[in-house]
Design an enzyme around this catalytic site. Structure first.
Site, PDB file in Angstrom:
ATOM      1  N   CYS A 280     -32.128  35.657 -23.325  1.00  0.00           N
ATOM      2  CA  CYS A 280     -31.663  36.559 -22.270  1.00  0.00           C
ATOM      3  C   CYS A 280     -32.665  36.656 -21.118  1.00  0.00           C
ATOM      4  O   CYS A 280     -32.901  35.687 -20.431  1.00  0.00           O
ATOM      5  CB  CYS A 280     -31.310  37.930 -22.838  1.00  0.00           C
ATOM      6  SG  CYS A 280     -30.322  38.896 -21.689  1.00  0.00           S
TER       7      CYS A 280
ATOM      8  N   GLY B 119     -26.871  40.997 -16.276  1.00  0.00           N
ATOM      9  CA  GLY B 119     -26.309  41.189 -14.948  1.00  0.00           C
ATOM     10  C   GLY B 119     -26.842  40.167 -13.963  1.00  0.00           C
ATOM     11  O   GLY B 119     -26.302  39.984 -12.883  1.00  0.00           O
TER      12      GLY B 119
ATOM     13  N   HIS C  42     -27.148  36.001 -26.906  1.00  0.00           N
ATOM     14  CA  HIS C  42     -27.886  36.736 -27.938  1.00  0.00           C
ATOM     15  C   HIS C  42     -27.568  36.255 -29.350  1.00  0.00           C
ATOM     16  O   HIS C  42     -26.624  36.744 -29.961  1.00  0.00           O
ATOM     17  CB  HIS C  42     -27.574  38.234 -27.825  1.00  0.00           C
ATOM     18  CG  HIS C  42     -28.142  38.847 -26.599  1.00  0.00           C
ATOM     19  ND1 HIS C  42     -29.359  39.473 -26.576  1.00  0.00           N
ATOM     20  CD2 HIS C  42     -27.676  38.887 -25.322  1.00  0.00           C
ATOM     21  CE1 HIS C  42     -29.624  39.907 -25.349  1.00  0.00           C
ATOM     22  NE2 HIS C  42     -28.611  39.557 -24.555  1.00  0.00           N
TER      23      HIS C  42
ATOM     24  N   GLU D 179     -28.974  37.034 -31.928  1.00  0.00           N
ATOM     25  CA  GLU D 179     -29.142  38.131 -32.892  1.00  0.00           C
ATOM     26  C   GLU D 179     -27.896  39.003 -32.956  1.00  0.00           C
ATOM     27  O   GLU D 179     -27.826  39.927 -33.772  1.00  0.00           O
ATOM     28  CB  GLU D 179     -30.367  38.985 -32.527  1.00  0.00           C
ATOM     29  CG  GLU D 179     -30.165  40.008 -31.408  1.00  0.00           C
ATOM     30  CD  GLU D 179     -30.107  39.401 -30.007  1.00  0.00           C
ATOM     31  OE1 GLU D 179     -30.134  38.167 -29.887  1.00  0.00           O
ATOM     32  OE2 GLU D 179     -30.024  40.161 -29.021  1.00  0.00           O
TER      33      GLU D 179
END
Ligand SMILES: Nc1ncnc2c1ncn2[C@@H]1O[C@H](COP(=O)(O)OP(=O)(O)O)[C@@H](O)[C@H]1O
Ligand SMILES: Nc1ncnc2c1ncn2[C@@H]1O[C@H](COP(=O)(O)OP(=O)(O)O)[C@@H](O)[C@H]1O
Ligand SMILES: [Mg+2]
Ligand SMILES: [Mg+2]
Lengths: 1078, 416
Positions: free
Chosen positions: B261, B305, B360, B362
């Protein structure tokens, strides 16, 4: 990986007649697949015996065969058409089983046909409970503790029986030993499920040892491979389903999760279900998702959609796999409608080699199909049942599916969706709950799940039941109970109580508004308005604006109102679009083609109540010019709304409200017939015992009686004498035995025409002229509901003169009533007399059958008339007439659900009970009849023993049938009375004891049938509703899968068909494209 | 399940659009909240979302209408606190009796001082944001005058250029997993707001994770026996933390680097790319990400974003091949893309032994399809293998999980 170029011609198998567990959803998926594959440039060869499907419209495939879905006919089609591939995953269990058989008998190999979508091993792995359990264990996935009980020899498991043939029945002692072992493994209660049966047929929940043994043995018989799985029970756990899709490159997505409000133990098809799941934490849901994907890979479904079912213990978070279906299913149709992600369409593309990321999402037109839909509303599906038509059957819901249809509703909240789904059921009568029933009584009543459980649950809450009480009795998750409590106590906005919220139409877009949606698929929710007080509707109209026509659908499938009506609605939409107008569809049945967002210009997924429909019409009127509403195609459902719509100032297209009333109201219709000088059977009405007995004297026995207040042939009976009439009044009209002088509910008494030939007519009328589309002669005599009777087009024995009179009277009535569009009339031919039984000013159940038989789409023509064209402008061919007028004969046969309803008598009567129908087409009537019988699941035998047991009245007719069959080499077996009659007529006949004569040792009719020594049964009912030996005989035949004819007229036709088939081999198969080209 | 007495409330956006609803959470106690209004399309996982530090400074709109169905519990915390500034819902549910719940959702929001609103036509709101872009907004009690509210919203800082990571980074470095894995590989993570699940995934696979404040330089990060460096997720504008980019340049080539990220965005900046603000971001659990080197697609969990600009400045990877160019750290490859809008989802630096993904693995919330990335990361650390193929979508892990043989003797460990 673009589409495959090494295949050109693809065969698609449909699912055949509508039966419980296999309904219109497979027309929806099959029709989508046909469309997609042809768009991709493939040629489609389609086989489906069900004429009431859109997929069998000749435009949907290069070659369309309305032929039995059996290995023989299909092998013949394969030989004739030489497809390169066979796609078996869109036609339900029927198609899967058939594909398996065609693989096993070598047909596919012989003609070089490749199975695409799911290969043989994957089908086997998912469907064979044993192989599936092994695959799950290998993938580290848990299932309920279970054991397989085998009723038949299997070489891999019984090396000590090398001499036995594969599939041969094992000795009873060996089965017994297995039963004992299974019971030890699972304990009680236990869940018993036969392998390879539809909707859990033949399975159930065993709570006692005796039940256990009985259900296991029954399941072995029901399973085509003689195998049942005995499972440890996890009744009461949460039940969840995930819809999974996989492509050739092993990309996998989950389309939708579905949670059953009814916990484990109620078949998902009978459960009220919710999408998406509501109660699982993200972590637990993701585990389900991971497991579903592992199941898909472990089973090896190469491409397409599958459904994986789970049981989840919400407290321990334990997850068990229940089953997976390696094909599109009822749930996948639901998931498609719930999310806007068209599973079948995409499955078809995947089957020909595309990857998910190469397919565009239809709805956004900008993103790929390789994603997981996310929704921002709640979907509730509600099953529709038909127990009232089968007195005496076990109406408890269990692991074996019993519902005949379903409705779906979308709302912005769970409560909105649930309330809408309840409205969408369109119940004829709301469940009765006594005013003085105590909370405890109500809570007890829902301990065993039955159809009315939620109505009672809500009432129990209103009367003060606690969530704990209800949870204890039903096992329903407390989250739902809290929601239902809020609903029951009315703190949710509904159309009648709007608390500052306004009805707002939102769209279904697969992506929770993350991307702009192109697809006009809407539902209503209740929302706060914008700053100006206006609803924030998302409805988009055509640009430039076009006038619109709204078509009302037929709601949930039920007996008497099935897929035929959806077929007509789809045709209406297509025709409206062709006329340059916008077709707007309103319906709430998720199974259907009409609720495919591709069918109309705008689809509103809404209940078919006046209020909901007016809600849609308000928005439609804001959008532009509403030309009117079509109420003729959705069966009784929209017809009932016609008057209310007209009062609200909405224009009804086609036959007007006044004409509808004149046809539907008995008195008014009697006047119409009088004016025209046509005959109806004498009739009277009565509202008391004395009145009924008087009326009976004037009208004359036998009588056909029915309550005036129920629709659709409910509670219709034939009574022969005063006692039977009194009994009927007691059962159906509220006659009190203590106070016989008090008034009863109103009943109609019609003179019952004995041994009359029933005729159905479908015709078009433009107000000035009439075009008779089809005259169908019924095989069973009048008295057997037209929907349950086999019929032939053209008629096979009516005289030209009679056909002429039928045609003239049809014209007379259509013009006198002022029909604009379709009319259906039922006649009875009694000797030389012609009687009118009823006229329906709407599309009938037979419209698709007639349209296919004559090659003229009647519903489309009717819409053109409604939109202003005249019959002369439609380019219609000459009306078909009597025998030989068509060049071929089409036979429709009904399919009955007796095998699914333990306890139901398998006889036919004036109340309709069939769920579906098939069509057989051939050059001659007997061959067409034989095909239709085979397609309906009772192929006529070509030899063996025929068992005959008929009433005295039927003996003369039965002798003739017996003579024919004896001539064809059949051995005759009969009960005492019939045996004597046959011997007296010079026919050799063996006798068997009636059940009631048997001393326990003797061979009885029932034991003979069960032992498999009887090939055909002819048994006419004695007329009393009691459980006679006739009942036992018919049940035995149903259980053993032996064709059972319950009228002499059907027996005679069957004898002809058997004779015609003699030595002819597999009958010729005919494509509709060739049939209609003539 | 609805609250006893209703208090009106509204959301006001910077463009003047107003959405009415009912106050819940701490808004009932007069706590208001303003910031960037963003939406997430995940249908479950509300607690994970609001406790994800990447949501710092934002008001979350849940597109799924019913939020709170299964309550809240300690095990679903992605950090020690709620980072979202406020919550906007169609129908909030406060249900404390769910089987694994420790508290009701709304009670918990109230206790933590988080304002929320329910009864909002969230779908109309989401369509507005989708068309106009994510924008500032605030939650206000119905009694607050709209002009006052508008002034407050106008005074809010804009998301672009904000360094929010500094607000969630730890004060001091500390190590997690030492007790469980005393001899495990040591991973130094630059903690720009790391989610607890990431740490848990690494520790579950035997690692010790040393979490560094983002002010720590390369020396501090590489100090001791570090086996690999991890670049975490985090809030705010990745363009506002260039000192972290410097740190990354200092560690690249020294130790294997893996990131998620914001970590991905920062690594991209470290090799010369820029980042930019997406119109309304990617937030949810259904985003398809394609690995251009293998052609496979995975469904991913997303929450960002900002995105990485492509070398050609279009923001989109149009071709079917990874985008390759050379950098100070050798060849770089933009290997993954988001199939919704073809934006960048992954970078590989084979020579510098680094790889990052925008999504992600996770999950929490969202799908676990990519959890094998952690298996591989730990495996490469232990075997001194190349990080370059950690993010490759091969399907081996999936096949192994389904109990199937794979052709290539799998380099993956079994999925956790
Ligand atoms: N072990 C079990 N314990 C309790 N209920 C079960 C069990 N297995 C199945 N059921 C119930 O029976 C229903 C039908 O079983 P399923 O295996 O799905 O058969 P079908 O092929 O008819 O869909 C399920 O929907 C579930 O409610
Ligand atoms: N007078 C009659 N004599 C013999 N059979 C009749 C008579 N009236 C109705 N029937 C039988 O009952 C069936 C159902 O009656 P009908 O009036 O058509 O009701 P529905 O509205 O259910 O179609 C018919 O199809 C026919 O077989
Ligand atoms: Mg099932
Ligand atoms: Mg009728």
């Amino acid at each position: 990986m673009p589409r495959r170029t090494d295949i050109r011609r693809i065969m698609i198998l449909g699912s055949g007649p509508i039966v419980i567990g296999q309904a219109a959803e497979f027309d929806y998926s099959g029709a989508q697949a046909c469309k997609v594959l042809r768009e991709e440039g493939y040629e489609v060869v389609l086989v489906n015996s069900n004429p009431a499907t859109i997929m069998t419209d000749p435009e949907y495939a290069e070659r369309t065969y309305v032929e039995p879905l059996l290995p023989g006919p299909v092998a013949k089609i394969i030989e004739q058409e030489r497809p390169d591939a066979l796609l078996p995953t869109l036609g339900g269990q029927t198609a899967l089983n058939l594909a398996k058989a065609l693989h096993e008998d070598g047909t596919l190999e012989k003609f070089g046909v490749e199975l695409i979508g799911a290969n043989y091993d994957a089908i086997n792995c998912a469907e064979d409970r044993d192989l599936f359990a092994q695959a799950m264990a290998k993938a580290g996935l848990k299932m309920p503790a279970s054991l397989i009980v085998r009723g038949t020899y299997d070489p891999t498991n019984h090396p000590d029986h090398r001499d036995a043939a594969d599939g041969e029945k094992l000795p009873a002692a060996q089965i017994d030993a297995q039963i004992v072992e299974a019971l030890e493994t699972t304990g009680l209660p236990a869940i018993i499920r036969p392998a390879f049966t539809l909707g859990g047929r033949g399975g159930g929940i065993a709570r006692t040892e005796e039940e256990f043994r009985k259900i296991v043995l029954g399941g072995i018989d029901a399973s085509p491979i003689g195998q049942v799985l005995v499972d440890q029970s996890v009744i009461g756990w949460g039940e969840f389903e995930l819809e999974v899709m996989r492509d050739k490159a092993d990309n996998v997505v989950i389309v939708c999760s579905i949670e059953n409000i009814d916990p484990m133990g109620v078949h998902t098809g009978d459960s009220v279900t919710v999408a998406p799941q509501q109660t699982l934490t993200d972590r637990l849901y993701q585990q389900l998702r991971d497991q579903a994907i592992r199941v898909m890979r472990a089973v090896g479904v190469e491409t397409g959609g599958s459904n994986v079912q789970f049981a989840v213990n919400p407290h321990t978070e334990e997850i068990l796999i229940i089953e997976m279906n390696p094909r599109v299913s009822r749930s996948s149709a639901l998931a498609s409608k719930a999310t806007g992600f068209p599973i079948a369409k995409i499955a078809a593309r995947l089957a020909v080699g595309y990857r998910l990321d190469e397919i565009t999402n239809d709805i956004t037109k900008a993103t790929p199909a390789a994603f997981e839909p996310t929704i921002d509303y709640v979907v509730v599906k509600w099953p529709r049942f038909a127990f009232e038509k089968f007195p005496g059957v076990d109406d408890r819901l269990s692991t074996h599916m019993k519902s005949v249809g379903e409705a779906m509703a979308l709302g912005r909240t769970f409560r909105q969706a649930f309330a809408k789904a309840m409205r969408s059921r369109e119940l004829d009568e709301t469940p009765k709950i006594a005013d003085d029933a105590t909370i405890e009584e109500l809570v007890e009543r829902i301990r065993e799940p039955r159809t009315e459980r939620y109505d009672i649950l809500l009432e129990a809450v209103r009367r003060g039941a606690t969530d704990e009480q209800i949870h204890e009795s039903t096992g329903i998750d407390p989250w739902y109970l809290a929601e239902l409590r809020a609903l029951a106590l009315g703190d949710d906005p509904t159309p009648s109580d709007d608390a500052g919220l306004v009805r707002t139409f939102k769209s279904v877009d697969t992506c929770a508004a993350e991307f702009a949606a192109e697809t006009p698929y809407f539902y209503s929710g209740w929302e706060r308005p914008d700053a100006d007080g206006n609803a924030r509707h998302e409805v988009r109209f055509s640009d430039p604006p076009a006038p619109s026509v709204v078509i009302l659908g037929s709601g949930p499938n039920r007996i008497g109102q099935g897929i035929e009506f959806d077929y007509c609605c789809v045709h209406a939409a297509l025709t409206v679009r062709e006329s340059g107008r916008d077709a707007v569809m309103i319906n709430c049945n998720p199974e259907t083609v009409s609720t495919d967002y591709d069918t109309s210009n705008r689809l509103y997924f809404e209940p078919l109540t006046l209020e909901d429909v007016l809600g849609v019409l308000e928005v439609e009127q804001q959008g532009g010019k509403l030309d009117g509403v079509i109420v003729q195609f959705g069966g009784q459902t929209p017809l009932r709304l016609a008057a209310g719509l007209e009062q609200a100032g909405i224009k009804i297209l086609g036959t007007g409200v006044e004409a509808i009333d004149r046809a539907e109201d008995r008195g008014a219709f009697g006047t119409v017939l009088d004016t025209l000088g046509y005959q109806a059977p004498p009739y009277a009405t009565a509202t008391s015992l004395a009145g009924a007995l008087d009326a009976a004297d004037s009208v004359g026995f036998p009588l056909l009686v029915r309550p005036s207040y129920v629709l659709g042939g409910r509670a219709m009976e034939i009574v022969d004498d005063r006692d039977a009439l009194t009994d009927y009044l007691r059962r159906e009209a509220g006659l009190s035995p203590e106070r016989p002088d008090e008034p009863t509910k109103e009943i109609f008494l019609d003179r019952f025409l004995e041994n009359a030939i029933e005729v159905d007519v479908d015709a078009l009328c433009d107000g000035e002229s009439v075009w008779v589309g089809g005259i169908m002669q019924h095989v069973e005599q009048a008295g057997i509901h037209s929907g349950d009777s086999a019929c032939a087009l053209p008629p096979y024995s009516l005289s030209d003169d009679m056909i002429h009179r039928i045609r003239e009277q049809t014209r007379g009535m259509a013009l006198e009533l002022g029909v604009l569009g379709l009319i259906n009339i039922q006649f009875a031919v009694h000797g030389d007399d012609l009687y009118v039984i009823e006229a329906n000013p709407r599309a009938s159940r037979t419209v698709p059958f007639v349209s296919k038989a004559i090659g003229v789409p009647l519903a489309k023509m009717a819409v053109r008339i409604m939109l202003g064209e005249k019959i002369g402008e439609l380019g219609l061919p000459r009306e078909a007439g009597g025998q030989g007028s068509l060049g071929h004969v089409a036979v429709k046969e009904a399919v009955l659900p007796f095998d699914r309803f333990v306890g139901a008598d398998a006889t036919l009567g004036p109340e309709m009970r069939s769920t579906g129908e098939v069509m057989g087409v051939a050059a001659d009537f007997p061959t067409a009849f034989a095909k239709a019988s085979a397609a309906a699941g009772s192929p006529l035998p070509d030899g063996g023993a025929v068992f005959i047991s008929v009433t005295d009245d039927d003996k003369p007719g039965a002798i003739e049938v017996a003579r024919r069959l004896h001539g064809e080499g059949f051995r005759l077996v009969a009960t005492h009375g019939t045996q004597q009659a046959l011997i007296a007529a010079g026919l050799p006949c063996d006798g068997v004891a009636k059940l009631q004569d048997a001393d326990g040792e003797a061979v009885t009719a029932v034991s003979e049938i069960a032992a498999g020594t009887i090939a055909l049964v002819l048994n006419t009912p004695t007329g009393s509703g009691a459980r006679t030996d006739g009942y036992e005989i018919r049940r035995a035949a149903i259980t053993a899968g032996v064709p059972c004819l319950t009228t002499v007229s059907a027996g005679a036709v069957a004898a002809d068909a058997i004779a015609a088939a003699r030595g002819a081999g597999e009958p010729t198969v005919i494509a509709l494209q060739d049939l209609n080209a003539r | 399940m609805s609250s006893s007495s209703s208090q009106t409330a509204y959301l006001l956006l910077e463009d003047g659009t107003r959405f009415d609803g009912e106050a819940c959470g701490a808004l009932r106690d007069g706590v208001t909240g303003g910031g960037e209004v963003v939406f997430t399309t995940g249908m479950s996982g509300y607690q994970e979302s609001v406790t994800d530090p990447s949501f710092a400074g934002q008001l979350i709109v849940f597109t799924y209408p019913l939020i709170g169905n299964y309550g809240v519990r300690a095990a679903a915390m992605e950090s020690d606190a709620i980072h979202a500034r406020a919550v906007i819902m169609r129908e909030a549910v406060n249900y404390a009796d769910a089987p694994t719940a420790e508290s009701g959702w709304l009670d918990w929001l109230s206790e933590n001082g988080i304002p929320a609103i329910t009864g909002v036509d969230t779908r109309a709101l989401v369509r507005h944001i989708r068309d106009k872009g994510a924008m500032r907004g605030g939650l206000f009690a119905g009694s607050v005058d709209q002009t006052d509210a508008a002034a407050q919203v106008a005074a809010l800082p804009s998301m672009a250029g904000q360094d929010l990571a500094s607000t969630v980074t730890p004060k001091q470095a500390h190590t997690v997993g030492e007790d469980r894995n005393p001899n495990g590989p040591l991973i130094a993570a630059i903690d720009t707001g790391i989610k607890r699940s990431i740490v848990d995934e690494l520790v579950a696979r035997g690692a010790r994770v040393r979490l560094h404040p983002l002010s720590d330089g390369a020396d501090a990060v590489l100090a001791g026996d570090v086996d690999a460096v991890f670049l975490a997720n985090g809030p705010g504008d990745p363009g506002a933390v260039d000192h972290v980019v410097e740190t990354i340049r200092g560690v690249l080539g020294q130790k294997p680097v893996f990131g998620i990220c914001m970590g991905h965005q920062l690594l991209c900046r470290a090799v010369g790319l820029t980042t930019y603000k997406l119109p309304f971001g990617h937030r949810g659990g259904n985003h398809p990400v394609k690995d251009l080197s293998t052609g496979r697609v995975e469904i991913t969990s997303q929450n960002h974003g900002f995105a990485v600009q492509t070398p050609d400045g279009t923001g989109r990877i149009e071709g079917d091949e990874p985008v390759r160019w050379s950098t100070d750290f050798g060849v770089a490859e933009l290997s993954h893309l988001n199939l919704y809008d073809r934006t960048v989802e992954g970078l590989v630096l084979p020579e510098a032994n680094a790889a990052t993904v925008q999504y992600h693995p996770e999950a929490a919330p969202g799908p676990n399809d990519a959890s094998y990335l952690f298996d591989r990361f730990l495996d490469r650390i232990r075997t001194s293998g190349s990080i370059a193929d950690v993010t490759k979508q091969t399907g081996d892990a999936a096949a192994a999980a389904a109990g199937l043989q794979t052709d290539s003797p799998s380099t993956d460990g079994a999925s956790a």
